[in-house]
Design an enzyme around this catalytic site. Sequence first.
Site, PDB file in Angstrom:
ATOM      1  N   TYR A 190      -8.405 -13.329 -46.830  1.00 46.74           N
ATOM      2  CA  TYR A 190      -7.710 -12.051 -46.736  1.00 46.74           C
ATOM      3  C   TYR A 190      -8.680 -10.883 -46.933  1.00 46.74           C
ATOM      4  O   TYR A 190      -9.561 -10.934 -47.796  1.00 46.74           O
ATOM      5  CB  TYR A 190      -6.586 -11.967 -47.782  1.00 46.74           C
ATOM      6  CG  TYR A 190      -5.847 -10.641 -47.717  1.00 46.74           C
ATOM      7  CD1 TYR A 190      -4.788 -10.460 -46.842  1.00 46.74           C
ATOM      8  CD2 TYR A 190      -6.244  -9.558 -48.497  1.00 46.74           C
ATOM      9  CE1 TYR A 190      -4.141  -9.249 -46.742  1.00 46.74           C
ATOM     10  CE2 TYR A 190      -5.606  -8.332 -48.403  1.00 46.74           C
ATOM     11  CZ  TYR A 190      -4.555  -8.177 -47.524  1.00 46.74           C
ATOM     12  OH  TYR A 190      -3.927  -6.982 -47.427  1.00 46.74           O
TER      13      TYR A 190
ATOM     14  N   LYS B 229       0.505  -3.965 -39.620  1.00 42.63           N
ATOM     15  CA  LYS B 229       1.957  -3.743 -39.555  1.00 42.63           C
ATOM     16  C   LYS B 229       2.375  -2.577 -38.677  1.00 42.63           C
ATOM     17  O   LYS B 229       3.320  -2.699 -37.895  1.00 42.63           O
ATOM     18  CB  LYS B 229       2.509  -3.547 -40.971  1.00 42.63           C
ATOM     19  CG  LYS B 229       2.543  -4.848 -41.723  1.00 42.63           C
ATOM     20  CD  LYS B 229       2.818  -4.647 -43.181  1.00 42.63           C
ATOM     21  CE  LYS B 229       2.168  -5.745 -43.979  1.00 42.63           C
ATOM     22  NZ  LYS B 229       0.677  -5.782 -43.847  1.00 42.63           N
TER      23      LYS B 229
ATOM     24  N   SER C 109      16.277  20.454 -15.658  1.00 46.34           N
ATOM     25  CA  SER C 109      15.158  21.326 -15.968  1.00 46.34           C
ATOM     26  C   SER C 109      15.676  22.585 -16.643  1.00 46.34           C
ATOM     27  O   SER C 109      16.750  23.080 -16.307  1.00 46.34           O
ATOM     28  CB  SER C 109      14.426  21.686 -14.672  1.00 46.34           C
ATOM     29  OG  SER C 109      13.694  22.894 -14.844  1.00 46.34           O
TER      30      SER C 109
ATOM     31  N   HIS D 211       0.834  -1.223   0.000  1.00 43.32           N
ATOM     32  CA  HIS D 211       0.000   0.000   0.000  1.00 43.32           C
ATOM     33  C   HIS D 211       0.860   1.261   0.000  1.00 43.32           C
ATOM     34  O   HIS D 211       0.423   2.308   0.475  1.00 43.32           O
ATOM     35  CB  HIS D 211      -0.933   0.038   1.215  1.00 43.32           C
ATOM     36  CG  HIS D 211      -1.694  -1.230   1.434  1.00 43.32           C
ATOM     37  ND1 HIS D 211      -2.930  -1.461   0.892  1.00 43.32           N
ATOM     38  CD2 HIS D 211      -1.367  -2.362   2.112  1.00 43.32           C
ATOM     39  CE1 HIS D 211      -3.349  -2.669   1.251  1.00 43.32           C
ATOM     40  NE2 HIS D 211      -2.406  -3.237   1.985  1.00 43.32           N
TER      41      HIS D 211
ATOM     42  N   ASN E  97      15.802  14.865 -13.349  1.00 44.43           N
ATOM     43  CA  ASN E  97      14.560  14.147 -13.599  1.00 44.43           C
ATOM     44  C   ASN E  97      14.808  12.769 -14.205  1.00 44.43           C
ATOM     45  O   ASN E  97      15.668  12.620 -15.068  1.00 44.43           O
ATOM     46  CB  ASN E  97      13.667  14.956 -14.547  1.00 44.43           C
ATOM     47  CG  ASN E  97      13.310  16.308 -13.958  1.00 44.43           C
ATOM     48  OD1 ASN E  97      13.134  16.436 -12.752  1.00 44.43           O
ATOM     49  ND2 ASN E  97      13.237  17.320 -14.803  1.00 44.43           N
TER      50      ASN E  97
END
Length: 463
Positions: free
Chosen positions: A319, A327, A279, A158, A287
Amino acid sequence: MTPALWGGRFEGELDAHFASFNRSLGFDARLLEQDVAGSRAWAAALARAGVLTADERDEIDRGLRAVLDQASARPDMAANSPAEDVHSFVEDALRGQVGELAGKLHTGRSRNDQVATDLRMHLSVLGGELVAGVEHLVEALVELAEETAALPIPGYTHLQRAQPLTVGHHLLAYVEMLSRDRGRLVDALERMDECPLGSGALAGTAFPIDREALAARLGFARVTHNSLDAVSDRDFACELLFAASLAMVHLSRFAEDWIFFATQEAGFLTLSDAVATGSSLMPQKKNPDALELVRGKCGRVIGDLQGLLVTLKGLPLAYDKDLQEDKEALFDGLDTLRACLRVTATTVRSARFDADRCRAEASRGYLNATDLADLLVAHGVPFREAHERTGKAVRDALELGVELEELPAHVLATTCGDLEVDLAAELSVDRVLARRASIGGTSPDRVAREVERWKDRLASWES
Ligand code: ARG
């Protein structure tokens, strides 16, 4: 203008917008090598079936090799071609090499069995790269787990501190996931290893083609056994995209754990400058962009899978042009996983755990409360009651601002009686960790043994 592949039946020209709408060369040009290999094998099969003479076969073979050489040397050749797709591009280019003889190559073959074959061949290469990428990352994680097998860190449920873990144990949890990902990829690749070429448009080929020899020449283990299924099946694409999606979910969870570990609030981990950014405004910032991008790209791969499944749903046999939509999703999803595996491995190899901080944070905050309850259990107290008493001891400790093992004896005695043990030693983080030594536990010894097991696994994967 290249001639359309279906000239005879048609009188009119293609609408220019439709022509570009219809065109897949922009994203299927990467099948070129496989299309040429498949075409060379098909020419050989046609010669064996008596459709081409040996001279014609040799001339076509020479022409196809020249097409591949040229197109590899000049990638803009395909990009600038007006051909509809990679299959028509290869045929056009072959015509440039061998003239009208090129027209004999398509005997008994359809772009439907052609594209299914090219795609499987291409995915077998790409899938192999993904398997290698997973193995690479596993290797990086196992190496780091070996260094950190005994290093304590807080474990969470948790997102609340729960019990101490070893860093190595946390890393090996991801090794378990990735090893299952590897298994899923290998499994999908094995099932995909069937050659559809010779299925024709949908009903099979009318020429006496030795499909088994054809499959063997192209490196397939087996041939497909139903032409209708062979030209319309994209299960292999879905399976690979699912394996990729789940692998991305694992990478994303890993990224989230490490992003948290690298916060100033946790402070367990420093990411290398090589995989972080600053930054533009706040000079102090560092970061975790690499990990955030991995987490972010997970959604995109799941989207690729979702899109393909929805495209396939409700398609009638055999087909349909909808299948051309397979693709971009497939390549995007698998390319994304490949890139994420690589950047995650770089992140793992270059990161540094702050050992002092990890140990200090795992040693405070009552992460050893369960172990105090277990000590009471050793004195014959039923666990439920031990839990209750320990909870009260935690409340006393909170009030006094001390750890459980620092409670004055007379205060501890009010909840736990006299435990007759060296509490500081018994509740130390190292003892707490060492106790969890059974299979699957976090103890340093157990993790060290698991590291050895994974090294053996890695060696067996290599061979
Ligand atoms: N470009 C097509 C695809 O990717 C090749 C197959 C075309 N077949 C056809 N009958 N139009 O699916």
